[in-house]
Scaffold this active site. Structure first.
Site, PDB file in Angstrom:
ATOM      1  N   PRO A   2       0.837  -1.209   0.000  1.00 21.96           N
ATOM      2  CG  PRO A   2      -0.585  -1.482   1.810  1.00 21.96           C
ATOM      3  CD  PRO A   2       0.681  -1.995   1.212  1.00 21.96           C
ATOM      4  CD  GLU A   3       3.950   3.073  -3.622  1.00 23.65           C
ATOM      5  OE1 GLU A   3       4.395   4.187  -3.278  1.00 23.65           O
ATOM      6  OE2 GLU A   3       4.463   2.362  -4.477  1.00 23.65           O
TER       7      GLU A   3
END
Ligand SMILES: [Zn+2]
Length: 271
Positions: A2-3
């Site tokens: 997840p960014e």
């Protein structure tokens, strides 16, 4: 992984379900995350009402009257809202049960996520206090990037991914922002011009904002947190497009390894 856009999308997805809700119960099925979950977590949140749901870098901050939960999705974590009669699946390590009948449930197969409770100012917590500016804030601007990059020989792509300068610019977004700014990922950070620094900051802000916008429109009860989502991929100019035609000049997109990460770029458009 997840960014920042996925974390922000998650925040926007869960916030309406959490705000003003009271936590009626807490269930921890497995304490072994990146750091063991302290029993302070259950003691801190049980019976408390959610007052805020914020984000700092890739941390989500759930605020209560007596303290704050600081949570991180790690490599493979995700949060979702479920009804309380939905049985937990494998790798669903903890639940917050709300007075609405909904449950906030954390799923993380690789267990690099984390969960901390603090009863003091979360911004002063050891995990948060030394973080650099947010990329979408006014503190991150062309003049700042220009100033901090002077004299730096490191490649500009690695430079903007360094979280001590700006937080949350991951591999996908660094490649895309450099394409938008027409800057070669190999260029020494100290050699970008003032105009290029401004263009690169614009590129970073626009690619992150678009990703957040697209993430937000597809969100329902399930809050996904997996790399570049499929619907955003169609908008990418270079990332994971090696050998495909550049959307601007039709030259093939190139790929090389830089700081153990894959970098994608167009050698015609980017100088
Ligand atoms: Zn091109």
């Amino acid at each position: 992984m997840p960014e920042l856009p996925e974390v922000e999308t998650t925040r926007r997805g869960i916030a309406p379900c959490l705000l003003t809700r009271r936590v009626i119960d807490v269930i921890v099925r497995d304490r072994r995350l990146r750091w063991p979950i302290s029993t302070q977590f259950e003691r801190g949140v049980r019976g408390q009402t959610v007052r805020s749901v914020e984000r700092r870098a890739k941390y989500l901050l759930v605020g209560f009257d007596t303290g704050t939960l600081i949570l991180h999705l790690g490599m493979s974590g995700s949060l979702r809202m479920v009804q309380s009669n939905v049985p937990p699946k494998l790798h669903e390590h903890w639940d917050l049960w709300l007075d609405s009948g909904q449950v906030l449930r954390f799923h993380d197969p690789r267990r690099f996520g984390s969960l901390h409770w603090t009863d003091s100012d979360p911004q002063l917590h050891p995990l948060l206090k030394a973080l650099a500016p947010e990329p979408l804030s006014d503190l991150f601007h062309g003049e700042y990037l220009y100033r901090v990059s002077r004299g730096r020989k490191v490649a500009i792509k690695s430079f903007i991914m360094n979280s001590s300068l700006v937080v949350g610019v991951g591999n996908i977004y660094a490649s895309e922002a450099l394409f938008r700014a027409r800057i070669s990922p190999r260029r020494a950070a100290g050699r970008i011009t003032r105009a290029q620094a401004a263009a690169l900051v614009d590129g970073i802000k626009s690619v992150l904002s678009e990703a957040i916008k697209i993430g937000g429109t597809t969100l329902r009860d399930y809050v996904n947190a997996d790399g570049a989502p499929g619907y955003f991929r169609q908008k990418l100019f270079v990332y994971e497009r090696a050998g495909e035609a550049c959307r601007v000049c039709r030259a093939p997109i190139k790929k090389f390894t830089q700081g153990q990460r894959s970098t994608y770029w167009c050698s015609t458009c980017q100088r």
